[in-house]
Write a protein that holds these residues in place. Structure first.
Motif, short mmCIF file in Angstrom:
data_model
loop_
_atom_site.label_atom_id
_atom_site.label_comp_id
_atom_site.label_asym_id
_atom_site.label_seq_id
_atom_site.Cartn_x
_atom_site.Cartn_y
_atom_site.Cartn_z
N ALA A 1 -21.20 13.15 33.91
CA ALA A 1 -20.54 13.54 32.66
C ALA A 1 -20.99 12.66 31.50
CB ALA A 1 -19.04 13.47 32.82
N SER B 1 -17.80 21.53 23.24
CA SER B 1 -16.96 21.36 24.41
C SER B 1 -17.79 20.96 25.63
CB SER B 1 -16.26 22.70 24.67
OG SER B 1 -15.26 22.52 25.62
N GLY B 2 -17.31 19.97 26.37
CA GLY B 2 -17.97 19.57 27.62
C GLY B 2 -19.04 18.52 27.45
N GLY C 1 -18.69 15.38 26.70
CA GLY C 1 -18.30 14.06 27.20
C GLY C 1 -17.46 13.23 26.25
N LYS C 2 -16.91 13.86 25.22
CA LYS C 2 -16.12 13.10 24.25
C LYS C 2 -14.86 12.51 24.90
CE LYS C 2 -15.60 16.70 21.48
NZ LYS C 2 -16.21 17.77 22.31
N SER C 3 -14.11 13.37 25.59
CA SER C 3 -12.86 12.89 26.19
C SER C 3 -13.13 11.94 27.36
CB SER C 3 -12.01 14.06 26.68
OG SER C 3 -11.60 14.84 25.58
N VAL C 4 -14.17 12.20 28.13
CA VAL C 4 -14.48 11.30 29.24
C VAL C 4 -14.82 9.91 28.68
CG1 VAL C 4 -16.10 10.81 31.12
CG2 VAL C 4 -15.15 13.09 30.88
N1 LIG Z 1 -11.57 16.05 36.13
C1 LIG Z 1 -12.86 16.39 36.13
N2 LIG Z 1 -13.49 16.81 37.26
C2 LIG Z 1 -14.78 17.15 37.26
N3 LIG Z 1 -15.59 17.11 36.18
C3 LIG Z 1 -15.02 16.72 35.01
C4 LIG Z 1 -13.64 16.34 34.92
N4 LIG Z 1 -13.37 15.99 33.63
C5 LIG Z 1 -14.53 16.14 32.97
N5 LIG Z 1 -15.52 16.57 33.79
C6 LIG Z 1 -16.92 16.83 33.41
O1 LIG Z 1 -17.24 16.04 32.31
C7 LIG Z 1 -17.79 16.84 31.26
C8 LIG Z 1 -17.33 16.31 29.94
O2 LIG Z 1 -15.95 16.57 29.77
P1 LIG Z 1 -15.12 16.14 28.51
O3 LIG Z 1 -13.71 16.46 28.81
O4 LIG Z 1 -15.43 14.72 28.16
O5 LIG Z 1 -15.67 17.08 27.36
P2 LIG Z 1 -15.27 17.10 25.82
O6 LIG Z 1 -16.48 16.74 25.04
O7 LIG Z 1 -14.05 16.27 25.62
O8 LIG Z 1 -14.97 18.65 25.59
P3 LIG Z 1 -13.80 19.38 24.74
O9 LIG Z 1 -14.34 19.51 23.34
O10 LIG Z 1 -13.64 20.69 25.41
O11 LIG Z 1 -12.56 18.53 24.82
C9 LIG Z 1 -17.31 18.26 31.55
O12 LIG Z 1 -18.27 19.20 31.18
C10 LIG Z 1 -17.14 18.27 33.05
O13 LIG Z 1 -18.32 18.68 33.67
#
Ligand SMILES: Nc1ncnc2c1ncn2[C@@H]1O[C@H](COP(=O)(O)OP(=O)(O)OP(=O)(O)O)[C@@H](O)[C@H]1O
Ligand SMILES: [Mg+2]
Length: 337
Positions: A25, A45-46, A48-51
């Motif tokens: 991620a 979306s996806g 990696g911002k929240s991760v």
């Molecule tokens: N609990 C989880 N289990 C498996 N993979 C995950 C999990 N959480 C995140 N991921 C992976 O990490 C990637 C990044 O997720 P993240 O939530 O950071 O995206 P984001 O940039 O915050 O998106 P958004 O704009 O939808 O909030 C996702 O595409 C997914 O593949």
């Protein structure tokens, strides 16, 4: 700029392992947060911002795991600590979470319980991070509600979250994030769930609080309008990497990465409606489990240079510098101090 560095994230990698395989991620994320400044983090979306946010607080969902990298809080000071090395359940990490680093969620109810009054919950948060009496904590809770612009805080502390409007609830969410007097605040899409007027009020509140308290703010959004209004620097993320980093004026006046340019074209006017679709970029973000070879953006890039882009990975932007991870950009010129 000479602002103090509050957090230095270097080469951070996070993987989710399951029977289906390994999902990377985050794939080598680096950036700094500075006291009194706002880093805007943007991307579809996806990406990696929240991760990234959850990694800093060590609350990545299972089976997610930090596999590489450092996250140095207060580098170069006696309080320096690498958050990547701490046990997520340790006393030290609990002191960081909600203490030295506050988190504001998109949906304030994530941080709030329906069963307790807002006053009780803020008091509880205050007491977790300060050795004071209950009466003092109650006064501090009232003061926090006043700081976040809640009218009649003396009576409002007795309200339950469901008795408040969405905007007031997010103000309470911000008060919760500030309860431990943090030096860093991470706000993950704090206004996405709100109407446009309330969104503007919450953003101006965040800006005022940040200036008053000299907070290092990491503001996550997919809305370039919010970035324009709030950020000092911008990190553009794509598939778990920072693909462009620059001061906000540069991102808007001379975006370097084709992905950044596509994000900007997708905003018909600054302050357009949130959740704008990226109609100008063909295709969708690939799943991080099926990362393309070479530059991860190449399958969607209208400017790709052939084998270079499909086979080799552009080097990341060195932290603290402006630039883009893109072969099209002559990096010797584009990476500037
Ligand atoms: N609990 C989880 N289990 C498996 N993979 C995950 C999990 N959480 C995140 N991921 C992976 O990490 C990637 C990044 O997720 P993240 O939530 O950071 O995206 P984001 O940039 O915050 O998106 P958004 O704009 O939808 O909030 C996702 O595409 C997914 O593949
Ligand atoms: Mg997210």
């Amino acid at each position: 700029m000479a602002d103090r560095t509050s957090l230095a994230v270097r080469d951070l990698a996070v993987e989710f392992r399951s029977e289906q395989g390994v999902v990377r991620a985050l794939d080598g994320v680096s950036f700094d947060l500075h006291a009194g400044r706002t880093l805007g983090v943007v991307g579809e979306s996806g990406c990696g911002k929240s991760v990234t946010a959850r990694s800093i607080l060590r609350i990545v969902d299972r089976p997610g795991r930090i596999t590489a990298g450092r996250m140095i809080l207060d580098p170069g000071t006696p309080r320096e600590v690498d958050l990547a090395q701490l046990d997520p359940e340790s006393k030290e990490m609990r002191g960081v979470r909600g203490g030295r680093v506050g988190l504001i969620f998109q949906e304030p109810m994530t941080a709030l319980s329906v069963h307790y009054t807002v006053g009780n919950q803020i008091m509880e948060a205050v007491l977790q991070h300060a050795d004071i009496s209950k009466a003092e904590a109650q006064n501090r809770a009232i003061e926090l509600l006043r700081e976040v612009g809640i009218p009649r805080p003396e009576t409002r502390i007795s309200a339950y979250p469901f008795e408040l409007s969405g905007g007031l609830r997010q103000r309470v969410g911000i008060a919760m994030a500030l309860a431990g007097d943090p030096e860093i605040v991470i706000a993950d899409e704090p206004t996405t769930a709100l109407d446009v007027t309330t969104q503007a009020q919450i953003l101006s509140l965040l800006r005022r609080l940040q200036e008053e308290k000299n907070i290092a703010l990491m503001l996550i959004t997919h809305d370039m309008g919010v970035i324009a209004e709030m950020a000092d620097e911008v990190a553009v993320m794509y598939l778990g990497r920072v693909v462009e980093f620059a001061p906000v004026e540069e991102v808007f006046s001379e975006p370097r990465h084709p992905y950044t340019r596509a994000l900007l074209r997708a905003v018909p006017s600054i302050l357009a409606t949130p959740r704008q679709r990226l109609s100008t970029i063909g295709g969708a973000v690939p799943h991080p489990g099926a990362r393309p070879s070479g530059c991860p953006f190449h399958p969607r890039c209208s400017e790709q240079l052939g084998a270079l882009c499909t086979e080799q990975s552009p080097r990341p932007v060195p932290p603290g510098r402006s630039g883009a991870a893109c072969f099209k950009v002559d990096q010797s010129e584009a990476v500037t101090a």
